[in-house]
Design a protein around this motif. Structure first.
Motif, PDB file in Angstrom:
ATOM      1  N   TRP A  44       9.136   9.862   7.018  1.00 24.72           N
ATOM      2  CA  TRP A  44       8.032   9.299   6.837  1.00 24.72           C
ATOM      3  C   TRP A  44       8.041   9.149   5.360  1.00 24.72           C
ATOM      4  CZ3 TRP A  44       4.730   7.631  10.492  1.00 24.72           C
ATOM      5  CH2 TRP A  44       4.771   7.842  11.835  1.00 24.72           C
ATOM      6  N   ASN A  45       8.043   8.103   4.626  1.00 20.16           N
ATOM      7  CA  ASN A  45       7.843   7.683   3.362  1.00 20.16           C
ATOM      8  C   ASN A  45       6.607   7.059   3.217  1.00 20.16           C
ATOM      9  OD1 ASN A  45       8.213   4.893   3.987  1.00 20.16           O
ATOM     10  ND2 ASN A  45      10.439   5.156   3.901  1.00 20.16           N
ATOM     11  N   LYS A  46       6.289   6.510   1.970  1.00 18.97           N
ATOM     12  CA  LYS A  46       5.015   6.073   1.857  1.00 18.97           C
ATOM     13  C   LYS A  46       4.844   4.605   2.553  1.00 18.97           C
ATOM     14  CE  LYS A  46       4.810   7.837  -3.020  1.00 18.97           C
ATOM     15  NZ  LYS A  46       4.688   7.170  -4.457  1.00 18.97           N
ATOM     16  N   ALA A  47       5.734   3.782   2.562  1.00 15.71           N
ATOM     17  CA  ALA A  47       5.506   2.694   3.224  1.00 15.71           C
ATOM     18  C   ALA A  47       5.190   3.085   4.833  1.00 15.71           C
ATOM     19  CB  ALA A  47       6.660   1.606   2.980  1.00 15.71           C
ATOM     20  N   ASP A  48       5.988   4.022   5.403  1.00 10.09           N
ATOM     21  CA  ASP A  48       5.820   4.150   6.791  1.00 10.09           C
ATOM     22  C   ASP A  48       4.350   4.785   7.141  1.00 10.09           C
ATOM     23  OD1 ASP A  48       8.363   3.580   7.354  1.00 10.09           O
ATOM     24  OD2 ASP A  48       9.117   5.735   7.125  1.00 10.09           O
ATOM     25  N   ARG A  49       3.921   5.771   5.982  1.00  9.80           N
ATOM     26  CA  ARG A  49       2.514   6.070   6.126  1.00  9.80           C
ATOM     27  C   ARG A  49       1.616   5.004   6.236  1.00  9.80           C
ATOM     28  NH1 ARG A  49       4.949  10.774   3.346  1.00  9.80           N
ATOM     29  NH2 ARG A  49       4.261   9.990   1.307  1.00  9.80           N
ATOM     30  N   ALA A  55       5.550  -7.179   9.638  1.00 11.87           N
ATOM     31  CA  ALA A  55       6.665  -8.269   9.066  1.00 11.87           C
ATOM     32  C   ALA A  55       7.483  -7.636   8.015  1.00 11.87           C
ATOM     33  CB  ALA A  55       5.847  -9.445   8.790  1.00 11.87           C
ATOM     34  N   ASP A  56       6.747  -7.032   6.993  1.00 12.01           N
ATOM     35  CA  ASP A  56       7.631  -6.829   5.907  1.00 12.01           C
ATOM     36  C   ASP A  56       8.495  -5.682   6.264  1.00 12.01           C
ATOM     37  OD1 ASP A  56       6.645  -8.707   4.095  1.00 12.01           O
ATOM     38  OD2 ASP A  56       5.157  -7.360   3.159  1.00 12.01           O
ATOM     39  N   TRP A  57       8.121  -4.833   7.080  1.00 10.40           N
ATOM     40  CA  TRP A  57       9.130  -3.797   7.636  1.00 10.40           C
ATOM     41  C   TRP A  57      10.150  -4.229   8.141  1.00 10.40           C
ATOM     42  CZ3 TRP A  57      10.373  -2.916  12.694  1.00 10.40           C
ATOM     43  CH2 TRP A  57      11.169  -2.198  12.781  1.00 10.40           C
ATOM     44  N   TRP A  84       7.327  -0.484  -1.999  1.00  5.90           N
ATOM     45  CA  TRP A  84       6.022  -1.285  -2.387  1.00  5.90           C
ATOM     46  C   TRP A  84       6.106  -2.717  -1.675  1.00  5.90           C
ATOM     47  CZ3 TRP A  84       1.685  -0.114  -4.183  1.00  5.90           C
ATOM     48  CH2 TRP A  84       1.482   0.926  -4.802  1.00  5.90           C
ATOM     49  N   ILE A  85       7.120  -3.427  -1.364  1.00  8.92           N
ATOM     50  CA  ILE A  85       7.202  -4.474  -0.688  1.00  8.92           C
ATOM     51  C   ILE A  85       6.555  -4.447   0.607  1.00  8.92           C
ATOM     52  CG2 ILE A  85       8.692  -6.336   0.537  1.00  8.92           C
ATOM     53  CD1 ILE A  85      10.529  -6.383  -1.683  1.00  8.92           C
ATOM     54  N   SER A 120       1.116  -5.041   4.111  1.00 11.09           N
ATOM     55  CA  SER A 120      -0.181  -4.588   4.736  1.00 11.09           C
ATOM     56  C   SER A 120      -1.412  -4.869   3.702  1.00 11.09           C
ATOM     57  CB  SER A 120      -0.227  -2.938   5.038  1.00 11.09           C
ATOM     58  OG  SER A 120       0.952  -2.670   5.854  1.00 11.09           O
ATOM     59  N   ILE A 121      -1.319  -4.518   2.556  1.00 12.21           N
ATOM     60  CA  ILE A 121      -2.407  -4.735   1.638  1.00 12.21           C
ATOM     61  C   ILE A 121      -2.744  -6.279   1.626  1.00 12.21           C
ATOM     62  CG2 ILE A 121      -3.150  -4.685  -0.841  1.00 12.21           C
ATOM     63  CD1 ILE A 121      -1.568  -2.018  -0.951  1.00 12.21           C
ATOM     64  N   VAL A 122      -1.847  -7.120   1.317  1.00 12.64           N
ATOM     65  CA  VAL A 122      -1.782  -8.606   1.201  1.00 12.64           C
ATOM     66  C   VAL A 122      -2.116  -8.984   2.638  1.00 12.64           C
ATOM     67  CG1 VAL A 122      -0.801 -10.920   0.920  1.00 12.64           C
ATOM     68  CG2 VAL A 122      -0.215  -9.057  -0.547  1.00 12.64           C
ATOM     69  N   GLY A 123      -1.786  -8.603   3.687  1.00 10.59           N
ATOM     70  CA  GLY A 123      -2.421  -8.976   4.863  1.00 10.59           C
ATOM     71  C   GLY A 123      -3.720  -8.691   5.286  1.00 10.59           C
ATOM     72  N   ALA A 124      -4.072  -7.720   4.820  1.00  8.08           N
ATOM     73  CA  ALA A 124      -5.722  -7.385   4.914  1.00  8.08           C
ATOM     74  C   ALA A 124      -6.519  -8.092   4.112  1.00  8.08           C
ATOM     75  CB  ALA A 124      -5.672  -5.913   4.606  1.00  8.08           C
ATOM     76  N   GLY A 125      -6.076  -8.573   2.754  1.00  7.71           N
ATOM     77  CA  GLY A 125      -6.659  -9.513   1.972  1.00  7.71           C
ATOM     78  C   GLY A 125      -6.665 -10.850   2.531  1.00  7.71           C
ATOM     79  N   ILE A 126      -5.700 -11.419   3.043  1.00  7.71           N
ATOM     80  CA  ILE A 126      -5.662 -12.800   3.517  1.00  7.71           C
ATOM     81  C   ILE A 126      -6.399 -12.686   4.625  1.00  7.71           C
ATOM     82  CG2 ILE A 126      -4.072 -14.363   4.830  1.00  7.71           C
ATOM     83  CD1 ILE A 126      -2.027 -13.595   2.799  1.00  7.71           C
TER      84      ILE A 126
END
Length: 436
Positions: free
Chosen positions: A6-11, A52-54, A409-410, A415-421
């Protein structure tokens, strides 16, 4: 890739999934709530963007969920990656332009002069040069060198002019003061002999013989007998007086820079110069030289000395002992002195001679530049060999570990950009409904 589960992106992706489930639950409970619908829309977009990014990041290194098409890009393209890495190292890091640009910034000669002037450098270089010189002296072809040395000695003896040798010896004796030392030692020895009672007795016997030879006539015999009867002539006392005077003269002769010593040495060198110029003496010494050179067993003596020295050197080598230092300490000290003197002389010459310094600097610049350019190919070969020996997993780790923070970070940005869009699209749909 990283072994952490579990890294940051996984969490972040797991958090987006939990938020989606919560939003879906709320939407099922409050279907007519615009806020809940917007929240669900954003949660869906965040979850889809994170997945998608994962998928995209994972596809670079392996097959996500076993998907076979255009995934595990790095392992499949490893040869292209290795070739590109080699080209990058050779052309970018070790390019001719960069090598010469960096060399131009270096002040090679000041750095070299400072390094050579350091005591530690001088000691190391002198020590290494001494070992080279010692190795030259202890080479295995000693028999051949012994014959060469013997032949050279015989040749030099045959061409040597004795008169020149005598003149050189005389000049060396005068300049070094060894003539005075030798005369002092000779005078001391003769003085000890002159002080013995046998010397006085020998003088007395000499006087007696002289008196007998002198008194040949009847009148002389009569006067001598009359003098002895009246005790006018005492040969024993005369001999002691002469012995005392002889001892005093020898002591004065042995006294450094005394008047008698100087006169004796001047007389010696004057007579030696006259003798050295005599034709008869010239012929005599040349005959002696030729006879001596012809009869001397030079080759045998030098070969025997070389063999004897070689036996000692081999024994010392077995004992791990410096043969020159143990058997020839004077030679070892002299070799070290010569090497240090030549080192200082060369360093001084390098500091004072601008043309020499320019020549050495140009040589160093050319040498380093050529070495660096040759290293270009060598570095490429090394990089290619190292990367080719890596397994696919090791190659993935090598690349992933260098860019892991950015890749994480990608994924989080997905997730962040997806939520914004998703939020933006929901707002647009609310203001501009599709059924209108």
């Amino acid at each position: 890739m990283s072994k952490r589960t579990w890294n940051k992106a996984d969490r972040v992706l797991f958090f987006a999934f939990i938020v989606f489930l919560c939003a879906l639950f709320l939407h099922l409970q409050m279907k007519n709530s615009v806020v809940v619908s917007g929240f669900l829309f954003c949660a869906e977009a965040a979850l889809v963007g994170g997945i998608a990014d994962w998928f995209a990041v994972t596809a670079l290194f392996k097959k996500p969920l076993g998907f076979p098409y255009h995934t595990a890009i790095l392992p499949r393209r490893r040869q292209s990656f290795i070739k590109a890495s080699v080209t990058m190292v050779q052309k970018e890091f070790f390019s001719r332009r960069k090598v010469f640009r960096h060399l131009e910034r270096l002040h090679l000669m000041p750095m070299l002069m400072q390094w050579l002037s350091e005591k530690d450098t001088r000691d190391k270089v002198s020590h290494q040069l001494y070992h080279y010189a010692r190795g030259f002296l202890l080479r295995k072809d000693s028999e051949k060198k012994a014959m060469e040395i013997a032949a050279e000695l015989r040749r030099r003896l045959q061409t040597m002019e004795p008169e020149t040798l005598f003149a050189s010896i005389g000049g060396w004796l005068q300049q070094s003061g060894r003539d005075k030392d030798f005369l002092a030692k000779l005078s001391a020895y003769l003085c000890v002999q002159a002080e013995k009672p046998e010397t006085a007795k020998a003088i007395q016997e000499m006087l007696e013989r002289y008196e007998k030879e002198k008194a040949k006539s009847t009148l002389a015999l009569f006067l001598t007998g009359l003098a002895e009867a009246m005790d006018l002539v005492n040969l024993e006392d005369a001999a002691k007086i002469m012995q005392k005077q002889l001892v005093n003269m020898l002591k004065e002769l042995g006294t450094r820079d005394s008047h008698l010593q100087q006169e004796m040495l001047e007389l010696f060198y004057e007579k030696a110069a006259v003798l050295n110029a005599e034709p008869e003496f010239h012929q005599l010494v040349h005959e002696l030289r030729d006879s001596l050179v012809a009869e001397l067993p030079i080759e045998e003596a030098v070969a025997r000395a070389a063999a004897h020295m070689r036996a000692h050197f081999d024994a010392d080598a077995a004992r791990k002992v410096d043969a020159v230092e143990e058997h020839l300490p004077v030679l070892r000290s002299r070799l070290a002195d010569i090497i240090e003197e030549e080192y200082d002389r060369g360093l001084h010459l390098l500091q004072e001679d601008d043309e020499l310094r320019h020549t050495v600097g140009h040589f160093l610049y050319d040498l380093i530049a050529r070495s660096a350019l040759h290293a270009q190919t060598l570095v490429g070969v090394v990089v290619e060999n190292v990367l080719s020996r890596l397994t696919d997993e090791q190659l993935n780790h090598l690349v992933y570990d260098k860019v892991e923070p950015d890749l994480l970070w990608i994924r989080m940005n997905g997730s962040i950009v997806g939520a914004g869009i998703g939020f933006v699209l929901f707002c647009i749909l609310q203001f501009f409904p599709l059924n209108s």
